[in-house]
Motif scaffolding. Structure first.
Motif, PDB file in Angstrom:
ATOM      1  N   THR A  92       0.683  -1.288   0.107  1.00 33.65           N
ATOM      2  CA  THR A  92       0.121   0.089   0.042  1.00 33.65           C
ATOM      3  C   THR A  92       0.902   1.373   0.227  1.00 33.65           C
ATOM      4  OG1 THR A  92      -0.332  -0.353   2.416  1.00 33.65           O
ATOM      5  CG2 THR A  92      -1.869  -0.871   0.868  1.00 33.65           C
ATOM      6  N   CYS A  93       0.551   2.208  -0.543  1.00 35.02           N
ATOM      7  CA  CYS A  93       1.527   3.202  -0.864  1.00 35.02           C
ATOM      8  C   CYS A  93       1.714   4.323   0.276  1.00 35.02           C
ATOM      9  CB  CYS A  93       1.256   4.084  -2.288  1.00 35.02           C
ATOM     10  SG  CYS A  93      -0.222   5.190  -2.035  1.00 35.02           S
ATOM     11  N   GLY A  94       0.348   4.324   1.021  1.00 36.16           N
ATOM     12  CA  GLY A  94       0.259   5.310   2.170  1.00 36.16           C
ATOM     13  C   GLY A  94      -0.076   6.739   1.511  1.00 36.16           C
ATOM     14  N   ILE A  95       0.069   6.981   0.377  1.00 33.43           N
ATOM     15  CA  ILE A  95      -0.338   8.485   0.047  1.00 33.43           C
ATOM     16  C   ILE A  95      -1.320   8.774  -1.001  1.00 33.43           C
ATOM     17  CG2 ILE A  95       2.130   9.435   0.801  1.00 33.43           C
ATOM     18  CD1 ILE A  95       3.101   8.675  -2.076  1.00 33.43           C
ATOM     19  N   CYS A  96      -1.821   7.860  -1.525  1.00 37.25           N
ATOM     20  CA  CYS A  96      -2.979   7.954  -2.733  1.00 37.25           C
ATOM     21  C   CYS A  96      -4.230   8.425  -1.694  1.00 37.25           C
ATOM     22  CB  CYS A  96      -3.258   6.619  -3.374  1.00 37.25           C
ATOM     23  SG  CYS A  96      -3.901   5.348  -2.776  1.00 37.25           S
ATOM     24  N   TYR A  97      -5.101   8.929  -2.638  1.00 38.90           N
ATOM     25  CA  TYR A  97      -6.396   9.212  -2.406  1.00 38.90           C
ATOM     26  C   TYR A  97      -7.027   8.271  -1.153  1.00 38.90           C
ATOM     27  CZ  TYR A  97     -11.164  11.001  -2.429  1.00 38.90           C
ATOM     28  OH  TYR A  97     -12.514  11.380  -2.246  1.00 38.90           O
ATOM     29  N   TYR A  98      -7.036   7.022  -1.518  1.00 42.70           N
ATOM     30  CA  TYR A  98      -7.794   6.036  -0.614  1.00 42.70           C
ATOM     31  C   TYR A  98      -7.010   5.861   0.492  1.00 42.70           C
ATOM     32  CZ  TYR A  98     -10.092   6.073  -4.969  1.00 42.70           C
ATOM     33  OH  TYR A  98     -10.889   6.336  -6.041  1.00 42.70           O
ATOM     34  N   CYS A  99      -5.611   5.697   0.488  1.00 41.31           N
ATOM     35  CA  CYS A  99      -4.770   5.167   1.578  1.00 41.31           C
ATOM     36  C   CYS A  99      -5.041   6.397   2.612  1.00 41.31           C
ATOM     37  CB  CYS A  99      -3.105   5.220   1.155  1.00 41.31           C
ATOM     38  SG  CYS A  99      -2.775   3.617   0.454  1.00 41.31           S
ATOM     39  N   ARG A 100      -5.041   7.386   2.119  1.00 41.77           N
ATOM     40  CA  ARG A 100      -5.211   8.879   3.212  1.00 41.77           C
ATOM     41  C   ARG A 100      -6.421   8.756   3.857  1.00 41.77           C
ATOM     42  NH1 ARG A 100      -0.131  11.207   3.420  1.00 41.77           N
ATOM     43  NH2 ARG A 100       0.480  12.340   1.517  1.00 41.77           N
ATOM     44  N   LEU A 106      -7.923  -0.090  -0.921  1.00 42.29           N
ATOM     45  CA  LEU A 106      -8.291   0.258  -2.280  1.00 42.29           C
ATOM     46  C   LEU A 106      -7.240   1.043  -3.049  1.00 42.29           C
ATOM     47  CD1 LEU A 106     -11.952   1.414  -1.926  1.00 42.29           C
ATOM     48  CD2 LEU A 106     -11.264  -0.669  -2.855  1.00 42.29           C
ATOM     49  N   CYS A 107      -5.942   0.985  -2.319  1.00 43.44           N
ATOM     50  CA  CYS A 107      -4.777   1.770  -2.867  1.00 43.44           C
ATOM     51  C   CYS A 107      -4.752   1.710  -4.512  1.00 43.44           C
ATOM     52  CB  CYS A 107      -3.459   1.252  -2.097  1.00 43.44           C
ATOM     53  SG  CYS A 107      -2.116   1.822  -2.730  1.00 43.44           S
ATOM     54  N   VAL A 108      -4.282   2.744  -4.919  1.00 42.45           N
ATOM     55  CA  VAL A 108      -4.031   2.578  -6.589  1.00 42.45           C
ATOM     56  C   VAL A 108      -2.816   1.982  -6.852  1.00 42.45           C
ATOM     57  CG1 VAL A 108      -5.471   4.735  -6.898  1.00 42.45           C
ATOM     58  CG2 VAL A 108      -3.116   4.964  -6.505  1.00 42.45           C
ATOM     59  N   ASP A 109      -1.988   1.733  -5.918  1.00 43.27           N
ATOM     60  CA  ASP A 109      -0.703   0.992  -6.369  1.00 43.27           C
ATOM     61  C   ASP A 109      -0.370  -0.232  -5.482  1.00 43.27           C
ATOM     62  OD1 ASP A 109       0.958   2.539  -8.255  1.00 43.27           O
ATOM     63  OD2 ASP A 109       2.053   3.882  -6.646  1.00 43.27           O
TER      64      ASP A 109
HETATM   65 ZN   LIG Z   1      -2.286   4.162  -1.801  1.00 43.53          ZN
END
Ligand SMILES: [Zn+2]
Ligand SMILES: [Zn+2]
Length: 347
Positions: A92-100, A106-109
């Motif tokens: 999980t990227c931690g910084i996309c719209y969904y992670c935030r 639902l992380c885009v990455d």
């Molecule tokens: Zn993410």
């Protein structure tokens, strides 16, 4: 000289190979895990059967292991070298719209760069070792059989799904499908105080569900599923329906058997991904909610590990067998037999 490790890669349709690669070295803020075992989930079964994914595919996301090395800058009192841990290996990227928003499932990455450092593709659980970020580990109760730790990830997916259903005490919950995910939905719904009805065509799966506490089971080949659920619920339909099967026509039934104000959760992927008819006027009049659930949230993972660690969910009957990695091919062949519960590859 760099150390080596063995991994089990899928290199083509119905073909696995044991490959020797360089063992990854943890950075100062990472942890090195010796993997004890990893279960073969539907995703890996599908890649194994069809060969459709970037190759070589290094699958494995239902993983348990123990900590053998902690980077100097890992500061946690949650666990130490030697501890048994369940692992969330999907990025999980931690910084996309969904992670935030805390919806990191639902992380885009989430599928980016998995195992590319090994020259392979996939989550990387079918390996002797894996480097992990500390926040992706959960201490697992070492008084339990280690194999139970591989159930943390699938149970986490189910806890995330059940969370969305807002089950109230005494709610009528229908679970469609009695595979491992259906059984887990039934067990977690029971913990939340539901009255659970399971629709499943296979006799032995229905018996297993009943032995694990399911209130009512029926065979949808013998009974009209929608009519029967309505009959059992005073004509209302269910408060919650979890569809854990892949068939588009069953998705239609799931929506139909959901009552007014009910929640209908499409848990599994639907194959073929064909559209179904939906009546917007019926949605208007019934205020039922139709949604889906995919992958585990962090909260779902945390809940799953707690339920397993405390013995509140016992996955013993969902474990079909354990194979050493040298017999990975046999393990995959067993896992793809319809009706088989979890098969684990041991490292
Ligand atoms: Zn993410
Ligand atoms: Zn899985």
């Amino acid at each position: 000289m760099s150390k080596k490790m063995k991994v089990v890669a899928i290199t083509g349709p119905k073909t696995t190979e044991i490959v020797e690669v360089t063992r990854p070295i943890p950075r100062e803020d990472e942890v090195l895990i010796k993997i004890d075992g990893c279960a073969i989930c539907t995703w890996e079964q599908r890649v194994y059967t069809t060969g459709k994914f970037k190759m070589p595919f290094l699958g494995g996301h239902e993983v348990v292991g123990h900590i053998v090395e902690m980077g100097k800058k890992v500061r946690t009192k949650e666990y130490a070298v030697g501890d048994c841990v369940a692992m969330s290996v999907i990025n999980t990227c931690g910084i996309c719209y969904y992670c935030r928003r805390g919806e990191e499932n639902l992380c885009v990455d989430s599928y980016a760069n998995l195992s590319e450092d090994l020259g392979m593709f996939g989550p990387g659980g079918f390996a002797e070792y894996k480097v992990m970020s500390p926040h992706k580990l959960w201490k697992f109760n070492s008084d339990l059989p280690w194999e139970y730790g591989t159930f943390a990830e699938p149970l986490a997916c189910v806890c995330t799904s059940v969370h969305k259903a807002h089950i109230a005490l005494g709610d009528d919950v229908v679970v469609i499908g009695g595979g491992i995910m259906g059984i887990f939905h039934m067990m977690v719904s029971k913990l939340r105080g539901a009255h659970v009805i399971m629709s499943e065509i296979d006799d032995s799966r229905r018996k297993l569900a009943e032995s694990l506490g399911c209130d009512i089971t029926f065979n949808p080949k013998e009974k009209d599923a929608v009519a029967y659920v309505k009959e059992l619920t005073g004509g209302r339909g269910a408060d919650v329906v979890f569809n854990t099967t892949v068939f588009p026509e069953v998705a239609t039934q799931a929506i139909e058997m959901t009552g007014k104000l009910g929640r209908c959760i499409m848990y599994s992927s639907v194959k073929p991904a064909d559209p179904i008819d939906l009546n917007p006027d019926e949605l208007h009049n019934t205020e039922k909610i139709i949604t889906g659930s995919v992958s585990p949230s962090i909260e779902g993972f945390d809940t799953a590990v707690r339920l397993l660690n405390k013995g509140m969910i016992n996955p013993e009957k969902l474990l079909h067998g354990v194979y050493p990695y040298e017999q990975a091919q046999e393990a995959f062949e067993t896992a793809i037999i319809p009706g088989t519960y979890r098969v684990i590859i041991r490292f």
